[in-house]
Design a protein around this motif. Structure first.
Motif, short mmCIF file in Angstrom:
data_model
loop_
_atom_site.label_atom_id
_atom_site.label_comp_id
_atom_site.label_asym_id
_atom_site.label_seq_id
_atom_site.Cartn_x
_atom_site.Cartn_y
_atom_site.Cartn_z
N GLN A 1 10.95 2.03 6.04
CA GLN A 1 10.76 3.00 4.98
C GLN A 1 11.38 2.54 3.66
OE1 GLN A 1 11.43 7.18 5.98
NE2 GLN A 1 10.91 6.76 8.11
N SER A 2 11.85 1.30 3.62
CA SER A 2 12.31 0.68 2.38
C SER A 2 11.34 -0.38 1.88
CB SER A 2 13.70 0.06 2.58
OG SER A 2 14.67 1.05 2.83
N THR A 3 10.26 -0.61 2.61
CA THR A 3 9.25 -1.61 2.21
C THR A 3 8.33 -0.99 1.17
OG1 THR A 3 9.31 -2.55 4.44
CG2 THR A 3 7.43 -3.12 3.05
N GLU B 1 4.06 -4.00 -0.10
CA GLU B 1 2.87 -3.30 0.39
C GLU B 1 1.59 -3.96 -0.11
OE1 GLU B 1 4.04 1.31 0.72
OE2 GLU B 1 4.59 0.39 -1.20
N LEU B 2 1.68 -4.56 -1.30
CA LEU B 2 0.53 -5.29 -1.85
C LEU B 2 0.12 -6.43 -0.93
CD1 LEU B 2 -0.99 -5.01 -4.62
CD2 LEU B 2 0.33 -6.97 -5.39
N ILE B 3 1.10 -7.11 -0.34
CA ILE B 3 0.81 -8.20 0.60
C ILE B 3 -0.03 -7.67 1.76
CG2 ILE B 3 1.84 -9.72 2.33
CD1 ILE B 3 2.13 -10.85 -0.43
N ILE B 4 0.40 -6.55 2.33
CA ILE B 4 -0.30 -5.99 3.50
C ILE B 4 -1.69 -5.51 3.11
CG2 ILE B 4 -0.26 -4.15 5.23
CD1 ILE B 4 2.84 -4.18 4.92
N GLY C 1 4.87 3.60 0.02
CA GLY C 1 3.65 4.13 -0.58
C GLY C 1 3.62 3.97 -2.09
N LYS C 2 3.82 2.74 -2.58
CA LYS C 2 3.75 2.47 -4.02
C LYS C 2 2.70 1.40 -4.24
CE LYS C 2 6.49 1.30 -8.12
NZ LYS C 2 5.71 0.17 -8.61
N TYR C 3 1.61 1.81 -4.85
CA TYR C 3 0.46 0.93 -5.05
C TYR C 3 0.23 0.65 -6.53
CZ TYR C 3 -1.12 5.71 -5.57
OH TYR C 3 -1.20 7.03 -5.95
N GLN C 4 1.17 1.09 -7.38
CA GLN C 4 1.01 0.90 -8.82
C GLN C 4 2.01 -0.14 -9.33
OE1 GLN C 4 2.29 3.85 -7.49
NE2 GLN C 4 1.24 5.62 -8.34
N ASP D 1 -4.20 4.24 -3.51
CA ASP D 1 -3.70 5.62 -3.40
C ASP D 1 -3.06 5.91 -2.04
OD1 ASP D 1 -4.66 5.95 -5.93
OD2 ASP D 1 -6.42 7.10 -5.36
N TYR D 2 -2.38 4.95 -1.46
CA TYR D 2 -1.72 5.18 -0.17
C TYR D 2 -0.30 5.71 -0.41
CZ TYR D 2 -0.80 0.21 -1.26
OH TYR D 2 -0.51 -0.98 -1.88
N PHE D 3 -0.21 6.86 -1.09
CA PHE D 3 1.12 7.38 -1.46
C PHE D 3 1.90 7.86 -0.25
CE2 PHE D 3 -2.11 10.61 -2.62
CZ PHE D 3 -1.78 11.62 -1.73
N ASP D 4 1.26 8.01 0.91
CA ASP D 4 2.00 8.34 2.14
C ASP D 4 2.48 7.09 2.86
OD1 ASP D 4 1.83 11.10 1.90
OD2 ASP D 4 -0.16 11.15 2.83
#
Length: 493
Positions: free
Chosen positions: A353-355, A360-363, A381-384, A423-426
């Motif tokens: 939950q710290s990733t 997340e962009l890598i995944i 959940g940060k995609y911006q 938009d994967y904010f979850d």
């Protein structure tokens, strides 16, 4: 990655009432002057500008009305945070700082640190908070004091840590430059039930002092020979984006390549993100067979989106590449290295939950192309992505207003993978769900460390059914990186 400085004339078109340049010698800077910079910068770059009525180009009919609006806010911070959109979901990450020098140092990997990287967790049945040591940075005060991964603490300067709510907690005690931590033990009774978890204080105390430290994001690199598999392991703590660290990352993959690894485990469980360019290059190192294809696509506010689509559509695309390269605005190459490709069709990524962000962009960016097996917990959940906006004619560092050190880090675009996922904010959900056990963290980079062991089991075909017995479902509160004001950033270089 678009270089925004050549597009300054768009800024001129968007500003209704104020000039981009000011004579800094006319008078000392005022709150209103800085608030003017805040509004203009947000009006120009903010990703969610179209959703914020007060940022509309036609919001103010006169300069007087505009000035009156600015004067309603007691500080630039008040104005800035009033302009953010949907802070519960979409924008939890934009910020403003009154010290851009510290911000720049942070992006270079330089912070004040005692070397103890920790997580903070609250007991379910009480307001008690305990910290657990995730890892210890080499050459730091914490290392010299014998602090190690898995240590538990629950006091700072003799005061027990607690959390009733975001406004009623004392975890900010850990922001001090020096303090004593009181050690403790944690016992989850060997069950996943959290109501019987116990934290017990011990008499041991350790004094820690922070000093300026530059963290190498490559914390651990291993090649493990297991059951006929040669498994590369890389614990990567941040997409720092400096030339030296990007070069070292590429060198690490050169080592993996020369060692002939057959599988790769990328440990991003404590990685809050960073440079988009470095993330693109890392994805290119893992692969190599997709050079020229789109790793991630950018989506900006309507003004910039229209501009790029009309004049420079390729700048909206971040493709896989063969060369890491940085250039100045005059196209002078300042850094260039040929990428060491592994050409893998599968990668394992360890998460928690710290990733966040570039991690997340890598995944998300690799998923349309190769098999990405996510092991661990749900991500942030940060995609911006954001950029640093300075008070200058171009909102860049050149000709910055010398009368203050305010800068903003607003979200400027959101990322979409080749399939359009965003938009994967979850957060991103793991394929193999396994939360860390605070009482049994294991040693990073070893075959017995629980998350790495789960990945190895799947790689070797031993088992994909991972038992979660004894792992804790306590929800994390914060960590040593998230407490920092510049945490969880994915930024444009």
């Amino acid at each position: 990655m678009p270089d925004l400085k050549p597009y300054f004339y768009l800024c001129v078109l968007l500003l209704c009432f104020t000039n981009c340049a000011k004579d800094e010698d006319d008078s000392p800077v005022t709150v209103s002057d800085i608030s003017d910079f805040v509004w203009r910068g947000m009006n120009t770059y903010y990703l969610y500008k179209d959703d914020v009525p007060n940022l509309s180009d036609t919001r103010f009919e006169t300069t007087t009305a505009y000035q009156s609006y600015l004067n309603n806010y007691a500080s630039p911070e008040d104005l800035f945070y009033s302009l953010l959109y949907n802070t519960d979901t979409e924008d939890r990450f934009s910020w403003i700082t009154d010290d851009y020098i510290a911000l720049e140092q942070f992006f270079d990997g330089e912070t004040l640190s005692h070397g103890m990287e920790y997580g903070l967790v609250k007991l379910e049945t009480a307001d008690v908070v305990f910290g657990y040591v995730r890892y210890v940075l080499p050459g730091t005060d914490a290392e010299s004091k014998g602090v190690k991964r898995g240590d538990i603490f629950n006091r700072v300067d003799g005061v027990t840590l607690y959390y009733n709510s975001a406004s009623d907690t004392n975890i900010d005690l850990l922001e001090a430059d020096s303090y004593d931590i009181g050690m403790a033990t944690y016992n989850n009774q060997g069950t996943v039930t959290t109501t019987d978890d116990v934290v017990t204080s011990t008499s041991e105390e350790i004094s820690l002092v922070k000093s300026t430290y530059t963290e190498n994001p490559i914390f651990d690199q291993e090649v493990l020979d297991i059951n006929g598999k040669k498994i590369g392991y890389l614990m990567y703590s941040g997409f720092t984006g400096t030339d030296a660290f990007d070069s070292q990352l590429n060198s690490a993959f050169g080592t993996f390549k020369s060692e002939g690894i057959t599988d790769l485990v990328l440990d991003l469980r404590y990685n809050p993100g960073g440079s988009v360019s470095t993330a693109t290059w890392l994805a290119s190192m893992i692969t190599g067979q997709f050079t020229g294809d789109v790793f991630v696509r950018e989506e900006w506010n309507s003004d910039w989106q229209a501009y790029f689509e009309d004049y420079s559509p390729d700048d909206l695309l971040n493709p896989f590449v063969d060369v890491m390269e940085k250039q100045t605005t005059s196209n002078t190459v300042t850094f260039s290295e040929t990428i060491n490709h592994l050409n893998f069709s599968k990668v394992y990524v360890l998460t928690s939950q710290s990733t966040a962000s570039a991690s997340e962009l890598i995944i998300n960016g690799l998923t349309p192309y190769i098999d990405v097996v996510q092991v661990g917990d749900v991500t942030v959940g940060k995609y911006q992505a954001s950029r640093t906006v300075y008070d200058s004619p171009t909102f860049g560092k050149s000709e910055v207003n010398a009368t203050h050190t305010y800068a903003m880090q607003p979200l400027i675009f959101k990322s979409l993978n080749a399939n359009g996922k965003t938009d994967y904010f979850d957060g991103l959900n793991p394929d193999i769900y396994l939360k860390e056990d605070y009482g049994n963290l294991g040693v990073l980079g070893t075959v017995s460390e629980p998350l790495l062991a789960a990945a190895i089991s799947d790689i070797t075909g031993t088992s994909r059914q991972i038992s979660t017995s004894g792992t804790s479902s306590l929800k994390p509160l914060a960590d040593s990186k998230s407490i920092h004001p510049f945490s969880e950033s994915m930024y444009v270089d």
